[in-house]
Design an enzyme around this catalytic site. Structure first.
Site, PDB file in Angstrom:
ATOM      1  CG  ASP A   7      12.165  -4.518 -13.637  1.00  0.00           C
ATOM      2  OD1 ASP A   7      11.163  -5.020 -13.112  1.00  0.00           O
ATOM      3  OD2 ASP A   7      12.138  -3.909 -14.732  1.00  0.00           O
ATOM      4  CG  ASP A   9       7.785  -7.975 -17.008  1.00  0.00           C
ATOM      5  OD1 ASP A   9       8.166  -9.132 -17.287  1.00  0.00           O
ATOM      6  OD2 ASP A   9       6.729  -7.732 -16.392  1.00  0.00           O
TER       7      ASP A   9
HETATM    8 MG   LIG Z   1      10.684  -3.316 -16.086  1.00  0.00          MG
END
Ligand SMILES: [Mg+2]
Ligand SMILES: [Zn+2]
Length: 176
Positions: A7, A9
């Site tokens: 992922d 962020d």
């Molecule tokens: Mg995230």
């Protein structure tokens, strides 16, 4: 091949509930760039799957998102590594797309791109939806405590989830 999916962020860069809307707001978490570079140099392909509904919401344009990803590639390259395929979902929660996590469309796209089965591949995220996404395609769910990770920990994790302090610790585990 050795493939790991991240992922973005809260895993690679600091997250914000107000979205990451500009290149200035895209700030790497300490050690994350080095971790990606180290994995890459050790033969790992490091792909990224990121929800970016801020595009659909009109908070920032695709060009700004692409500039963040160019910066990421540049920083990792400076450390002698390489970032693999970056897949993004630019849609909103009500768009009914197949890519927005927890739907596993982006992970499938990465698997197809590299021609590998996703079963057992580590997917590293900081939110419950990342862990759910991993489970949907039989990836190994991995939670980092950065970003929303500490919050996610308190909600209860899917069975078999691996937990690390941050991406640097994930890389250290894979590289021992
Ligand atoms: Mg995230
Ligand atoms: Zn989507």
């Amino acid at each position: 091949m050795k493939l790991i999916i991240l992922d973005r962020d809260g895993v690679i860069n600091h997250d914000s509930d107000a979205y990451i809307k500009s290149l200035d707001e895209w700030i790497p978490i300490p050690g994350s760039i080095e971790a990606i570079a180290a994995l890459s140099k050790a033969g790992w392909t490091v792909a990224v799957a990121t929800n970016q509904s801020g595009i659909a919401r009109g908070y920032y344009p695709l060009s700004v998102l692409e500039s963040m990803h160019a910066r990421l590639r540049e920083l990792v390259a400076e450390q002698g590594g390489e970032v693999g395929l970056i897949v993004k979902c630019p849609h909103g929660p009500d768009d009914g797309c197949e890519c927005r996590k927890p739907k596993p469309g982006m992970l499938r796209q990465i698997g197809e791109h590299y021609g590998v089965a996703l079963s057992g591949i580590w997917f590293v995220g900081d939110s419950a939806s990342d862990l759910e996404t991993a489970r949907a395609v039989d990836c190994q769910p991995v939670l980092v405590k950065t970003g929303k990770g500490e919050r996610t920990l308190t909600k209860g994790l899917p069975a078999g989830t691996l937990v690390f302090d941050d991406l640097a610790a994930v890389a250290a585990q894979l590289l021992t």
